[in-house]
Design a protein around this motif. Structure first.
Motif, PDB file in Angstrom:
ATOM      1  N   ARG A 134      19.611  10.237  -4.370  1.00  0.00           N
ATOM      2  CA  ARG A 134      18.890   9.088  -4.921  1.00  0.00           C
ATOM      3  C   ARG A 134      17.850   8.555  -3.956  1.00  0.00           C
ATOM      4  N   LEU A 135      17.802   9.106  -2.745  1.00  0.00           N
ATOM      5  CA  LEU A 135      16.870   8.638  -1.728  1.00  0.00           C
ATOM      6  C   LEU A 135      15.695   9.601  -1.623  1.00  0.00           C
ATOM      7  N   PHE A 136      14.475   9.064  -1.729  1.00  0.00           N
ATOM      8  CA  PHE A 136      13.258   9.859  -1.586  1.00  0.00           C
ATOM      9  C   PHE A 136      12.439   9.272  -0.446  1.00  0.00           C
ATOM     10  N   LEU A 137      11.965  10.135   0.418  1.00  0.00           N
ATOM     11  CA  LEU A 137      11.098   9.727   1.506  1.00  0.00           C
ATOM     12  C   LEU A 137       9.660  10.036   1.134  1.00  0.00           C
ATOM     13  N   ALA A 138       8.763   9.115   1.427  1.00  0.00           N
ATOM     14  CA  ALA A 138       7.371   9.244   1.026  1.00  0.00           C
ATOM     15  C   ALA A 138       6.517   9.686   2.203  1.00  0.00           C
ATOM     16  N   TYR A 139       5.557  10.556   1.966  1.00  0.00           N
ATOM     17  CA  TYR A 139       4.611  10.941   2.996  1.00  0.00           C
ATOM     18  C   TYR A 139       3.314  11.346   2.309  1.00  0.00           C
ATOM     19  N   PRO A 140       2.215  11.314   3.007  1.00  0.00           N
ATOM     20  CA  PRO A 140       0.923  11.650   2.399  1.00  0.00           C
ATOM     21  C   PRO A 140       0.803  13.137   2.116  1.00  0.00           C
ATOM     22  N   HIS A 141      -0.200  13.510   1.330  1.00  0.00           N
ATOM     23  CA  HIS A 141      -0.459  14.915   1.050  1.00  0.00           C
ATOM     24  C   HIS A 141      -1.082  15.566   2.272  1.00  0.00           C
ATOM     25  N   ASP A 142      -0.267  15.791   3.302  1.00  0.00           N
ATOM     26  CA  ASP A 142      -0.764  16.317   4.569  1.00  0.00           C
ATOM     27  C   ASP A 142       0.358  17.088   5.228  1.00  0.00           C
ATOM     28  N   SER A 143       0.388  18.413   5.035  1.00  0.00           N
ATOM     29  CA  SER A 143       1.478  19.214   5.590  1.00  0.00           C
ATOM     30  C   SER A 143       1.445  19.239   7.108  1.00  0.00           C
ATOM     31  N   GLY A 144       0.272  18.972   7.719  1.00  0.00           N
ATOM     32  CA  GLY A 144       0.196  18.957   9.168  1.00  0.00           C
ATOM     33  C   GLY A 144       1.026  17.855   9.767  1.00  0.00           C
ATOM     34  N   ALA A 145       1.076  16.723   9.065  1.00  0.00           N
ATOM     35  CA  ALA A 145       1.900  15.613   9.549  1.00  0.00           C
ATOM     36  C   ALA A 145       3.359  16.001   9.568  1.00  0.00           C
ATOM     37  N   LEU A 146       3.765  16.866   8.633  1.00  0.00           N
ATOM     38  CA  LEU A 146       5.162  17.296   8.586  1.00  0.00           C
ATOM     39  C   LEU A 146       5.544  18.079   9.830  1.00  0.00           C
ATOM     40  N   TYR A 193      -0.814  10.166  -5.281  1.00  0.00           N
ATOM     41  CA  TYR A 193      -1.281   9.721  -3.963  1.00  0.00           C
ATOM     42  C   TYR A 193      -0.350  10.121  -2.820  1.00  0.00           C
ATOM     43  N   ILE A 194       0.929  10.273  -3.108  1.00  0.00           N
ATOM     44  CA  ILE A 194       1.911  10.578  -2.072  1.00  0.00           C
ATOM     45  C   ILE A 194       2.873  11.627  -2.600  1.00  0.00           C
ATOM     46  N   ARG A 195       3.628  12.217  -1.681  1.00  0.00           N
ATOM     47  CA  ARG A 195       4.706  13.125  -2.056  1.00  0.00           C
ATOM     48  C   ARG A 195       6.036  12.423  -1.801  1.00  0.00           C
ATOM     49  N   LEU A 196       6.985  12.690  -2.688  1.00  0.00           N
ATOM     50  CA  LEU A 196       8.312  12.096  -2.569  1.00  0.00           C
ATOM     51  C   LEU A 196       9.308  13.210  -2.282  1.00  0.00           C
ATOM     52  N   ALA A 197       9.924  13.147  -1.096  1.00  0.00           N
ATOM     53  CA  ALA A 197      10.846  14.201  -0.660  1.00  0.00           C
ATOM     54  C   ALA A 197      12.278  13.771  -0.893  1.00  0.00           C
ATOM     55  N   PRO A 198      13.029  14.475  -1.752  1.00  0.00           N
ATOM     56  CA  PRO A 198      14.438  14.114  -1.930  1.00  0.00           C
ATOM     57  C   PRO A 198      15.234  14.414  -0.675  1.00  0.00           C
ATOM     58  N   SER A 199      16.071  13.487  -0.264  1.00  0.00           N
ATOM     59  CA  SER A 199      16.904  13.694   0.907  1.00  0.00           C
ATOM     60  C   SER A 199      17.968  14.738   0.609  1.00  0.00           C
ATOM     61  N   PRO A 200      18.211  15.687   1.509  1.00  0.00           N
ATOM     62  CA  PRO A 200      19.266  16.679   1.289  1.00  0.00           C
ATOM     63  C   PRO A 200      20.656  16.077   1.253  1.00  0.00           C
ATOM     64  N   VAL A 201      20.853  14.870   1.769  1.00  0.00           N
ATOM     65  CA  VAL A 201      22.189  14.296   1.833  1.00  0.00           C
ATOM     66  C   VAL A 201      22.381  13.128   0.889  1.00  0.00           C
ATOM     67  N   ASP A 202      21.330  12.703   0.194  1.00  0.00           N
ATOM     68  CA  ASP A 202      21.462  11.591  -0.751  1.00  0.00           C
ATOM     69  C   ASP A 202      20.441  11.824  -1.856  1.00  0.00           C
ATOM     70  N   PRO A 255       0.842  -1.203   0.000  1.00  0.00           N
ATOM     71  CA  PRO A 255       0.000   0.000   0.000  1.00  0.00           C
ATOM     72  C   PRO A 255       0.876   1.252   0.000  1.00  0.00           C
ATOM     73  N   LEU A 256       0.535   2.223  -0.815  1.00  0.00           N
ATOM     74  CA  LEU A 256       1.354   3.426  -0.897  1.00  0.00           C
ATOM     75  C   LEU A 256       1.409   4.166   0.431  1.00  0.00           C
ATOM     76  N   SER A 257       0.412   3.989   1.267  1.00  0.00           N
ATOM     77  CA  SER A 257       0.461   4.586   2.598  1.00  0.00           C
ATOM     78  C   SER A 257       1.523   3.939   3.469  1.00  0.00           C
ATOM     79  N   GLU A 258       1.987   2.730   3.077  1.00  0.00           N
ATOM     80  CA  GLU A 258       3.011   2.020   3.828  1.00  0.00           C
ATOM     81  C   GLU A 258       4.403   2.200   3.234  1.00  0.00           C
ATOM     82  N   LEU A 259       4.520   2.936   2.122  1.00  0.00           N
ATOM     83  CA  LEU A 259       5.828   3.177   1.517  1.00  0.00           C
ATOM     84  C   LEU A 259       6.574   4.200   2.343  1.00  0.00           C
TER      85      LEU A 259
END
Length: 640
Positions: free
Chosen positions: A173-185, A162-171, A113-117
């Protein structure tokens, strides 16, 4: 016929699993489909082999909620030595689990599930096809997906519905996934306590300049961006797709765009030479015994070391026992005061009775560790060999006294390795102790229980190696060795067990100069790894054999060659105009603005003075950031 609650959103053929990391052929590759499917409105990423084509129910990866009963989550069990390592600590289910992704020679479907990525890592290296590694929030690294016929760009675009992919500032090639919810950030930042400022513009500041915003709390996020290796608890915000600061989209297949060091072209590596060891100490002493040119002394030591006859004297300056501006008379006073201080501390533990020690478990534990380590430290060296050797007793007594000097740290395994060469050179209990305290000022964080300093150094090493050789980094990543954990011992005790005892005497005096930068030991690690590049990439190593190969380098490395290459790497990187700010920070080339001058961590050091006096050559520069302060970059040094 598809069930009514299943909606196909995206599908791509030609996505393979590789069943053997050492061979890639028809027998070791499994063709399949990658799909994004909505089941009851919940999107999931699914892979199924061509022969299955969705006929069987996929194994689902999910994070088990607290208090849930039933079976534990499925763990992917590759059944071979693949491109990644899975170490499962999940207890066995009470009921018999269904077959996971693979079952007795047959490879089945899996679904996430993309919510589990949690994270997505993409890689490209010239000797293999492009692949992606996905990691779930439960910590499950899924099998790498090899895109033989392209399609990664379209897949990412479909996922971003369905999700946003955040590029890591230090890598990059690494993207962190989170839902479309800025409050969670904002909540995740609050939980991590990365920043003292909890104002509403935190998110926007991070989006505009993640380097500057996280600078103050960077030590707290050492592991935060290493998602595909060890997922932390909270997701991270990303730039929005329309953000002008967002990275460019992936290149058209078959390639990927590498964001880290993007556009950085390293020039040729300068040729450097080693010099003669320092052999004339008197020329640097004025009539009262002061050192007239400490910077010149350090440069000579860095260039060629010190002749054995002078080590006992010069080491005490390099390690801070003697101030560089002290007179001969002042040094006599220092010896007298420090001798009294040492024996006052020594008598503290010597006077503890057995009965008292029985009620002091901490001191008892320190003594036990010291006695065990002393009996196996450099026993091949005549100074410490044999039974009832006085050198062993001195080693024991100095380490016990250090516990009194720094009881918070006490004794940690490896400290005996640091003391042995000091005791061998000084041949003096008191002087070796105070030289040890100076050495520990440089490396004490390596021995702290949190290991944050070691994690930080491994991260810095990764940054340097990626700037130097991204292809080698990609290969190590593909074999689950991108964490560089096999370099841990190198950095912990400064290569003490990698080189001969005599070589260590030469190496440490070079490192104590802190030239050309304080992280020269990381550049040495880059030089060693680069020297093994052909062996690592060309021999189909996996995680276990890479670790074995690196460990077998002990006593097989030529120190002078490594030092030459490390210095060449420093000059090569320092002359590049397009390296990220983080790389310049590691190299000591980043100079903060005047607004930061009050920070004790940014006070100029003697090393900085030496470097600033050198001729400007190939000055490195980086684009200005969007942060409130400006930065300049120190020019790389030149040597005669």
């Amino acid at each position: 016929m598809e069930p009514e609650n299943r909606k196909l959103i995206f599908e791509k053929e030609g996505v393979y699993l590789h069943t053997n990391a050492k061979r890639s052929n028809h027998d070791t590759t499994i063709p399949g489909f990658i799909r994004i499917v909505e089941r009851d409105g919940e999107p999931a990423l699914e892979w199924s082999p061509v022969q299955d084509d969705g006929k069987n129910a996929p194994a689902v990866f999910y994070t088990k909620k607290d208090g849930e009963g039933g079976e534990e989550e499925t763990k992917f069990d590759p059944g071979y030595e693949p491109d990644w390592a899975v170490i499962s600590t999940v207890k066995q289910s009470r009921e018999k689990e269904r077959p996971p992704v693979r079952d007795t020679g047959h490879w089945g479907s899996f679904s996430l599930p993309l919510s589990e990525l949690y994270s997505l890592r993409r890689a490209r290296f010239s000797l293999g096809r492009n692949f992606m590694v996905l990691t779930s929030r439960g910590g499950d690294p899924l099998p790498p997906l090899h895109f033989h016929r392209g399609g990664t760009r379209e897949l990412l675009r479909a996922m971003q519905r369905y999700i946003r992919l955040a590029p890591s500032p230090v890598d990059g090639r690494l993207f962190l996934a989170y839902p479309h919810d800025s409050g969670a950030l904002s909540q995740s930042f609050d939980e991590l306590q990365l920043f003292d400022d909890a104002s509403s513009d935190l998110v926007s500041r991070f989006i505009q300049d993640p380097y500057a915003t996280t600078f103050g709390g960077f030590s707290k996020v050492t592991n935060f961006f290493r998602g595909a290796l060890r997922p932390p608890e909270s997701p991270l915000h990303s730039r929005t797709p329309s953000d002008p600061h967002a990275p460019h989209p992936a290149d058209d297949e078959p390639g990927f765009e590498l964001i880290t060091c993007q556009g950085a072209e390293l020039g040729p590596r300068p040729v450097v030479n080693r010099g003669q060891p320092l052999d004339n100490w008197e020329q640097f002493l004025d009539p009262e015994g002061r050192i007239t040119d400490p910077q010149k002394v350090k440069e000579l030591v860095f260039r060629g070391g010190i002749v054995p006859a002078l080590r006992k004297e010069v080491w005490k300056f390099l390690l801070g026992f003697y101030p560089w501006n002290s007179t001969a008379k002042e040094r006599e006073d220092i010896i007298r005061v420090k001798t009294d201080e040492y024996f006052r501390m020594k008598v503290q533990w010597k006077s503890v009775s057995e009965e008292q020690e029985m009620r002091n478990s901490l001191l008892r534990g320190y003594r036990s560790l010291i006695e065990r380590d002393v009996n196996r430290t450099d026993r091949q060296n005549p100074f410490f060999s044999g039974n009832e050797n006085p050198g062993l007793k001195l080693l024991h007594d100095v380490l016990m006294t250090y516990c009194m000097y720094n009881f918070d740290l006490g004794y940690v395994q490896g400290m005996s390795d640091l003391l042995a060469p000091l005791l061998f050179v000084t041949q003096n209990e008191v002087e070796s102790f105070w030289c040890l305290t100076g050495f520990m000022e440089l490396v004490h964080q390596n021995f702290e229980e949190s290991q944050e300093a070691m994690k930080q150094q491994l991260l810095q090493l990764s940054l340097l190696l990626r700037a130097l050789d991204p292809e080698l980094c990609d290969y190590l990543d593909s074999q689950d060795s991108g964490s560089l954990c096999f370099c841990f011992r190198w950095l912990l005790i400064w290569y003490k067990r990698e080189f001969s005892f005599e070589d260590i005497l030469s190496l440490w005096e070079v490192l104590w100069t802190r030239l050309p930068c304080a992280n020269f030991h990381l550049l040495m690690a880059c030089a060693i790894l680069e020297s093994q590049r052909g062996e690592l990439i060309g021999s189909n190593h996996d995680f276990n054999t890479i670790l074995k190969h690196i460990n077998e380098l002990t006593m097989k490395l030529d120190l002078q060659t490594v030092l030459l290459e490390a210095e060449g790497i420093y000059l090569q990187l320092a002359q590049c105009k397009e390296l990220p700010v983080k790389v310049h920070e590691v190299l000591g080339l980043y100079v903060a603005s005047s607004s930061d001058e009050g920070s004790p961590d940014l006070e100029p050091k003697e090393t900085d003075t030496l470097l600033s006096r050198t001729e400007v050559r190939g000055a490195a520069a980086c684009p200005p950031s969007n942060s409130s302060h400006t930065a300049s970059h120190r020019p790389p040094p030149t040597y005669p």
